[in-house]
Structure formats: structure tokens, C-alpha cells
Design a protein around this motif. Sequence first.
Motif, short mmCIF file in Angstrom:
data_model
loop_
_atom_site.label_atom_id
_atom_site.label_comp_id
_atom_site.label_asym_id
_atom_site.label_seq_id
_atom_site.Cartn_x
_atom_site.Cartn_y
_atom_site.Cartn_z
N ASN A 114 0.83 -1.21 0.00
CA ASN A 114 0.00 0.00 0.00
C ASN A 114 0.86 1.26 0.00
N GLU A 115 1.95 1.23 0.76
CA GLU A 115 2.85 2.38 0.78
C GLU A 115 3.52 2.58 -0.58
N TYR A 116 3.85 1.48 -1.22
CA TYR A 116 4.45 1.56 -2.56
C TYR A 116 3.47 2.20 -3.55
N ILE A 117 2.21 1.78 -3.49
CA ILE A 117 1.20 2.34 -4.39
C ILE A 117 1.05 3.84 -4.16
N MET A 118 1.07 4.24 -2.89
CA MET A 118 0.98 5.67 -2.59
C MET A 118 2.21 6.42 -3.09
N ARG A 119 3.37 5.76 -3.02
CA ARG A 119 4.62 6.41 -3.43
C ARG A 119 4.65 6.71 -4.93
N ILE A 120 4.03 5.84 -5.73
CA ILE A 120 4.09 6.05 -7.18
C ILE A 120 2.81 6.70 -7.70
N GLU A 121 2.06 7.34 -6.82
CA GLU A 121 0.82 8.00 -7.22
C GLU A 121 1.01 8.99 -8.37
N PRO A 122 2.12 9.76 -8.41
CA PRO A 122 2.31 10.67 -9.55
C PRO A 122 2.30 9.94 -10.90
N LEU A 123 2.83 8.73 -10.94
CA LEU A 123 2.79 7.95 -12.17
C LEU A 123 1.38 7.44 -12.45
N LEU A 124 0.73 6.92 -11.42
CA LEU A 124 -0.60 6.34 -11.59
C LEU A 124 -1.62 7.38 -12.05
N SER A 125 -1.45 8.61 -11.59
CA SER A 125 -2.43 9.65 -11.93
C SER A 125 -2.43 9.99 -13.42
N ARG A 126 -1.38 9.60 -14.14
CA ARG A 126 -1.29 9.92 -15.57
C ARG A 126 -1.88 8.83 -16.45
N VAL A 127 -2.24 7.70 -15.85
CA VAL A 127 -2.74 6.56 -16.63
C VAL A 127 -4.27 6.61 -16.68
N ASP A 128 -4.83 6.58 -17.89
CA ASP A 128 -6.29 6.62 -18.03
C ASP A 128 -6.89 5.24 -17.78
N ALA A 169 -1.66 -1.90 -24.78
CA ALA A 169 -1.35 -0.92 -23.74
C ALA A 169 -0.18 -0.03 -24.17
N LEU A 170 0.82 -0.63 -24.81
CA LEU A 170 1.97 0.14 -25.29
C LEU A 170 1.54 1.18 -26.32
N ASP A 171 0.59 0.83 -27.16
CA ASP A 171 0.09 1.79 -28.16
C ASP A 171 -0.57 2.99 -27.49
N ARG A 172 -1.26 2.74 -26.39
CA ARG A 172 -1.98 3.82 -25.72
C ARG A 172 -1.06 4.71 -24.88
N LEU A 173 0.12 4.22 -24.55
CA LEU A 173 1.05 5.03 -23.75
C LEU A 173 1.50 6.28 -24.48
N ARG A 174 1.45 6.25 -25.81
CA ARG A 174 1.94 7.40 -26.58
C ARG A 174 1.14 8.66 -26.30
N ALA A 175 -0.10 8.49 -25.85
CA ALA A 175 -0.96 9.65 -25.59
C ALA A 175 -0.74 10.25 -24.20
N ILE A 176 0.09 9.61 -23.39
CA ILE A 176 0.29 10.06 -22.01
C ILE A 176 1.47 11.02 -21.94
N GLU A 177 1.25 12.15 -21.30
CA GLU A 177 2.31 13.14 -21.10
C GLU A 177 2.44 13.46 -19.61
N PRO A 178 3.67 13.51 -19.07
CA PRO A 178 4.91 13.06 -19.73
C PRO A 178 4.92 11.54 -19.92
N TYR A 179 5.67 11.11 -20.90
CA TYR A 179 5.66 9.71 -21.30
C TYR A 179 6.16 8.82 -20.16
N PRO A 180 5.37 7.81 -19.77
CA PRO A 180 5.75 6.92 -18.64
C PRO A 180 6.71 5.82 -19.08
N ARG A 181 7.98 6.14 -19.16
CA ARG A 181 8.96 5.18 -19.67
C ARG A 181 9.08 3.94 -18.78
N VAL A 182 8.94 4.13 -17.48
CA VAL A 182 9.05 2.97 -16.60
C VAL A 182 7.90 1.99 -16.86
#
Length: 282
Positions: free
Chosen positions: A127-141, A170-183
Motif C-alpha cells: 500500500n505504501e508503494y502504491i501511494m509512493r508512485i501515485e504521480p505515475l498512476l495519476s497519468r494513466v487513463d 497498452a503500449l500503443d496507448r502510452l503514446r498519448a500520455i504526457e509526460p511519457y511513462p517510460r518505466v
Amino acid sequence: MTTNTITPGPASRLWMAVPAVSFGGIGVGLLLMEVVRFSYGFWAGIAGCVIASCLLFYQAYSKPRRDLVSLFTPLYAVLIFLIPNEVGSMVIVQVVFAATISLLSVRVEKLFNVKKTEKKTMKQMLNEYIMRIEPLLSRVDEETGHLVAQALLRFKFGLYESATDNCNKALDRLRAIEPYPRVLERALLILRERASGLAISRVVTYPEHVFTEEDSEYLAIHLPENLVDDPATLDLDNTLILLYAVGIETSPLDEQALEEHQRFIIQILESYKEKLAEAAAT
């Protein structure tokens, strides 16, 4: 599985004041009685003991753990010295009391300056890990999150070709995400490569796609190189945990299914129990 966390309290020299004030007061009292011939000089010793007991109370109260005996020393001082009796004026009683609270002060500093061991479960760590990466998760539709969740679930069930297909979508849809989630891109590539190999019964020993140093802040398991037995396995495990976090946080359609299989992710974390503890100790 649990991990232990020990948190020390702040360093303090307050404990030195307890013997200094108590024995200092007794010394002043003896000086007044023996040299100045002041018959009420014993009150200096009483004052020193009472004040020192209050200092001990403050010292004990400010520690991460509380020593009940030390917390009650002001009460003992009142009962012994301030309630009218013949005992409080005796120098020997003052010396014994001063020695006792001095020992208690050292005891508090040595034994009660560390918090009790806190046990953290792997579920809490997840749960702490999920909270830690919230900035990344918030960019995913939601749609991308659904594809990620399905890729993970189908990989777990051995539907490797279907998992590969969901990774590609999923990889095709990543192109629309800014900034691009390389991880997240690397995680999907790692899963796709492993699923493609398993689909034809081929074990990928030296994978083409791996996590880089810049991905470390988004990974759940961090180990020094000397504790990593198989980098490819570690990358896959971090991939599965990351994709689980993405799916459960961004895809309401898959939330229940992922919760039902949370134990799978917990088991991955538990498999690193000893190495995580060893890494934390170094």
C-alpha cells in the motif's frame, strides 16, 4: 511476513541534570549547615531532590517510550520531602533518593530512548508503494489501466499469447500520455518478452528489456547488486508489482479481480523478505 522498524528518539543530555541538581542541592545544604551553621540548610537538599525529580519526569515523558516509575518520581518526592515528617530532612534519605533518581535517569536514557519494534506487513508495504508512485498512476487513463490489468491477469493464468496482445495494446496507448511513462513502457516490454518466450516454451535468460537506474523510484523492490541472484527475475517481479499497482488504481473494471489475486503479489514481496532485511541492515 513482517519487517521490523526501530526508531531512536532524539539525543538528549537532560539526564545529566538529574544527578547534578539533586546532589548539587544536597551539597549546598551540607555547606549551609556545616559551614554557615544555618539550621534550615537541609531545605536546599530537599529542593534539589524535588526539582531533579521534575526533570526526570520531563525526561521520561519526552522519550518515545514512557517509564512509569520515572513519571511518578515527583509524587514520591512530595510524599517523602514536602509532607511534614522527620525523614525528609535527613541527609542520608536525600542521598539515597538522589542516587535512585540518577540511576533511573540513566535507565530512561538507555532503555526508553528507542521506540518499540514496529511490525510492518507486506500488505502495508504494498500500500505504501502504491501511494509512493501515485504521480505515475495519476497519468494513466482507465482504458490503459484496464489493458495493463488484463495483461497481468492473463500472464498469471498462463494465457501468454493473450497477455502479449494486451501488452501491445497498452503500449500503443502510452503514446498519448504526457509526460511519457517510460518505466511503465519498460514494464510492459519486460512482461511481453517473458510472455512471448513462455508461449513457445522458451525461458528468457538474457532479456532484451530491463529496468534502468532512472526507474528505481517507481520499483517496489530495491536491492544492492551483491544481493541480486538473478536480475531478470527481479525485473519481472518488479514488473508484476508495478502492473498490479497500475491496474488496481486506474481500472475500476479489474479492481475486484486484482484484489482477489493480491496474495500473488504479496507472495512475491515475501520471497524477498530476508534480502530486504539484509539490505536494510547495511
